[in-house]
Design an enzyme around this catalytic site. Structure first.
Site, short mmCIF file in Angstrom:
data_model
loop_
_atom_site.label_atom_id
_atom_site.label_comp_id
_atom_site.label_asym_id
_atom_site.label_seq_id
_atom_site.Cartn_x
_atom_site.Cartn_y
_atom_site.Cartn_z
N ARG A 1 -0.26 6.50 6.86
CA ARG A 1 0.03 6.75 5.30
C ARG A 1 -0.52 8.02 4.75
O ARG A 1 -0.56 8.37 4.32
CB ARG A 1 -0.94 5.64 4.84
CG ARG A 1 0.15 4.04 5.38
CD ARG A 1 -1.00 3.34 4.68
NE ARG A 1 -0.99 2.04 5.12
CZ ARG A 1 0.31 0.84 4.30
NH1 ARG A 1 1.36 1.38 4.11
NH2 ARG A 1 0.51 -0.59 5.17
N PHE B 1 12.99 6.00 11.07
CA PHE B 1 11.83 5.47 10.87
C PHE B 1 11.02 6.69 10.21
O PHE B 1 9.99 7.72 11.31
CB PHE B 1 11.38 4.74 11.77
CG PHE B 1 10.05 3.77 11.71
CD1 PHE B 1 9.94 2.38 11.36
CD2 PHE B 1 8.92 4.35 11.17
CE1 PHE B 1 9.86 1.73 10.33
CE2 PHE B 1 7.89 2.96 11.45
CZ PHE B 1 8.06 2.25 10.87
N ILE B 2 10.25 6.39 9.19
CA ILE B 2 9.24 7.10 8.38
C ILE B 2 8.61 7.49 7.99
O ILE B 2 7.80 6.12 8.14
CB ILE B 2 10.29 8.09 7.71
CG1 ILE B 2 10.33 7.68 5.89
CG2 ILE B 2 11.74 9.70 7.49
CD1 ILE B 2 11.30 7.67 5.03
N ASP C 1 3.42 4.03 6.80
CA ASP C 1 2.55 3.44 7.88
C ASP C 1 3.80 3.24 8.87
O ASP C 1 5.31 2.78 8.31
CB ASP C 1 2.11 2.83 7.46
CG ASP C 1 2.44 1.11 7.64
OD1 ASP C 1 3.58 0.69 6.80
OD2 ASP C 1 2.34 0.00 8.00
N LYS D 1 17.12 4.91 1.49
CA LYS D 1 17.29 4.79 2.19
C LYS D 1 18.77 3.81 2.51
O LYS D 1 18.82 2.18 2.72
CB LYS D 1 16.76 4.01 3.52
CG LYS D 1 16.86 4.04 4.90
CD LYS D 1 15.95 3.62 6.09
CE LYS D 1 14.88 4.52 6.48
NZ LYS D 1 14.34 3.36 7.93
N LYS E 1 0.99 -0.81 0.38
CA LYS E 1 -0.24 0.00 -0.24
C LYS E 1 1.01 1.25 -0.19
O LYS E 1 0.41 2.16 -0.43
CB LYS E 1 -0.73 -0.05 1.11
CG LYS E 1 -1.99 -1.14 1.45
CD LYS E 1 -2.43 -1.13 2.75
CE LYS E 1 -2.44 -2.24 2.82
NZ LYS E 1 -2.80 -1.92 4.75
N GLY E 2 2.52 1.45 0.37
CA GLY E 2 2.78 2.15 0.43
C GLY E 2 2.91 3.16 -0.37
O GLY E 2 3.24 4.51 -0.11
N ASP F 1 14.11 -0.10 1.48
CA ASP F 1 15.06 0.20 3.16
C ASP F 1 16.21 -1.42 2.53
O ASP F 1 16.87 -0.67 2.18
CB ASP F 1 14.37 -0.14 3.79
CG ASP F 1 14.76 -0.12 5.06
OD1 ASP F 1 15.78 -0.18 5.66
OD2 ASP F 1 13.66 -0.03 6.26
N GLU G 1 7.65 2.70 -5.90
CA GLU G 1 7.67 1.92 -5.01
C GLU G 1 7.93 3.20 -3.89
O GLU G 1 8.13 4.58 -4.37
CB GLU G 1 9.19 1.21 -4.69
CG GLU G 1 8.93 0.03 -3.99
CD GLU G 1 8.30 -0.39 -2.35
OE1 GLU G 1 7.54 0.30 -2.38
OE2 GLU G 1 8.26 -1.28 -1.96
C1 PRP Z 1 7.72 -1.18 2.98
C2 PRP Z 1 7.88 -0.24 2.00
C3 PRP Z 1 8.19 -0.95 1.06
C4 PRP Z 1 9.56 -1.75 1.34
C5 PRP Z 1 10.57 -1.37 1.74
O1 PRP Z 1 6.01 -1.91 2.43
O2 PRP Z 1 6.31 -0.12 1.16
O3 PRP Z 1 7.35 -2.30 0.08
O4 PRP Z 1 8.60 -2.12 3.15
O5 PRP Z 1 11.95 -2.09 2.50
P1 PRP Z 1 12.25 -3.07 2.80
O6 PRP Z 1 13.24 -2.49 0.59
O7 PRP Z 1 13.31 -3.31 3.34
O8 PRP Z 1 12.12 -4.44 1.86
P2 PRP Z 1 5.78 -2.74 3.95
O9 PRP Z 1 6.46 -4.32 3.47
O10 PRP Z 1 5.59 -2.19 4.77
O11 PRP Z 1 4.17 -2.82 3.55
P3 PRP Z 1 2.72 -1.47 2.77
O12 PRP Z 1 3.67 -1.04 1.76
O13 PRP Z 1 2.16 -2.24 2.92
O14 PRP Z 1 3.01 -0.72 4.07
MG MG Z 2 5.18 -0.81 5.72
MN MN Z 3 5.38 -1.21 0.73
#
Ligand code: PRP
Ligand code: MG
Ligand code: MN
Length: 180
Positions: free
Chosen positions: A164, A151-152, A158, A130, A42-43, A102, A98
């Site tokens: 969000r 942590f942003i 989120d 990051k 969802k991000g 991270d 994306e």
């Molecule tokens: C978060 C973010 C990226 C991913 C980045 O998604 O939106 O998709 O983590 O992290 P990484 O590089 O360590 O994989 P999350 O899995 O929290 O799901 P969301 O988008 O629904 O919040």
């Molecule tokens: Mg997330």
């Molecule tokens: Mn995500």
């Protein structure tokens, strides 16, 4: 500013200005290729919505939902696909949209999956990068902003599904995520 934030990193105006630049750049670079923009839910939903408004070439959209963080502030290391693409990607120029890279695990996994499905190319566009968080060697092709190892939240990002909707991005107070 939301009371759970320590400070704002990027205002709504700064984000939108950068998103406009990325949209112009992608429109130039993908002219004549009918790219498939894939939003990683969802991000990336806010970024995707603002980005595609700035694409002025023929393009298509699709959506995929993944989760690796769940309720935690650390990646589980396992990328779950909660919703897959509606259509195949064989021969397509896919642009993965994306919010943040991270550890890199989500994008490394998705890139491999799309090449396995015979995409012609897979390009990664991340609004935030990051670099200090990296666990696997992967670099986004287009980056909006580099961010520090904090942590942003906001503009799609989120913590435990909250924040969000904030139109800006800020650093979450440590006491907020240390609680859970
Ligand atoms: C978060 C973010 C990226 C991913 C980045 O998604 O939106 O998709 O983590 O992290 P990484 O590089 O360590 O994989 P999350 O899995 O929290 O799901 P969301 O988008 O629904 O919040
Ligand atoms: Mg997330
Ligand atoms: Mn995500």
């Amino acid at each position: 500013m939301h009371p759970d934030l320590e400070r704002v990193l990027f205002t709504e105006e700064q984000i939108l200005a950068r998103v406009r630049e990325l949209g112009a750049q992608l429109s130039r670079d993908f002219a004549g290729r009918n790219p498939l923009f894939v939003c990683i839910l969802k991000g990336a939903v806010l970024f995707m919505a603002d980005l595609v408004k700035r694409i002025d070439i023929p393009m298509e959209m699709d959506f995929m939902a993944t989760s690796s963080y769940g309720e935690s502030s650390k990646s589980s290391g396992v990328v779950r696909i909660l919703k897959d693409l509606d259509r195949g990607v064989e021969g397509r120029d896919v642009i993965l949209v994306e919010d943040i890279v991270d550890s890199g695990l989500t994008l490394a996994h998705l890139r491999d999956l799309l090449y396995h499905r015979r995409a012609q190319s897979v390009t990664i566009v991340a609004l935030f990068d990051k670099p200090e968080g990296r666990a696997v060697d992967i670099q986004p092709d287009y980056v909006g902003f580099q961010v520090p190892n904090e942590f942003i939240v906001g503009y799609g990002l989120d913590f435990a599904e909250r924040y969000r909707n904030l139109p800006y991005v800020g650093v979450l107070k440590r006491e907020v995520y240390a609680r859970s």
